[in-house]
Write a protein that holds these residues in place. Structure first.
Motif: not given
Length: 71
Positions: A5, A8, A11-12, A69
């Protein structure tokens, strides 16, 4: 699960930051192209170098998050 999580979110966030820095880089380059004053051009080139370093840092974060990831 927490690591995935977090990866993510990193990354975003990194993608958004890279896109914004890319816009600032383009804007700065446009300003450089429009300037005749050597002092101002040099100042903007310094800013451009800083922006490119920032972009590279966010790209490093993006790559590190991708590796987490994938693991």
């Amino acid at each position: 699960m927490i690591v995935a999580t977090t990866a993510e979110k990193v990354t975003s966030s990194s993608r958004v930051h890279i896109a914004l820095v890319d816009e600032f880089i383009q804007l700065t380059q446009n300003k450089i192209d429009a300037q005749n004053d050597p002092f101002l051009r040099e100042s903007l080139y310094d800013l451009l170098a800083t922006l490119r370093e920032e972009r590279a840092g966010y790209l490093d974060l993006l790559n590190a998050a991708s590796m987490v990831k994938a693991a």
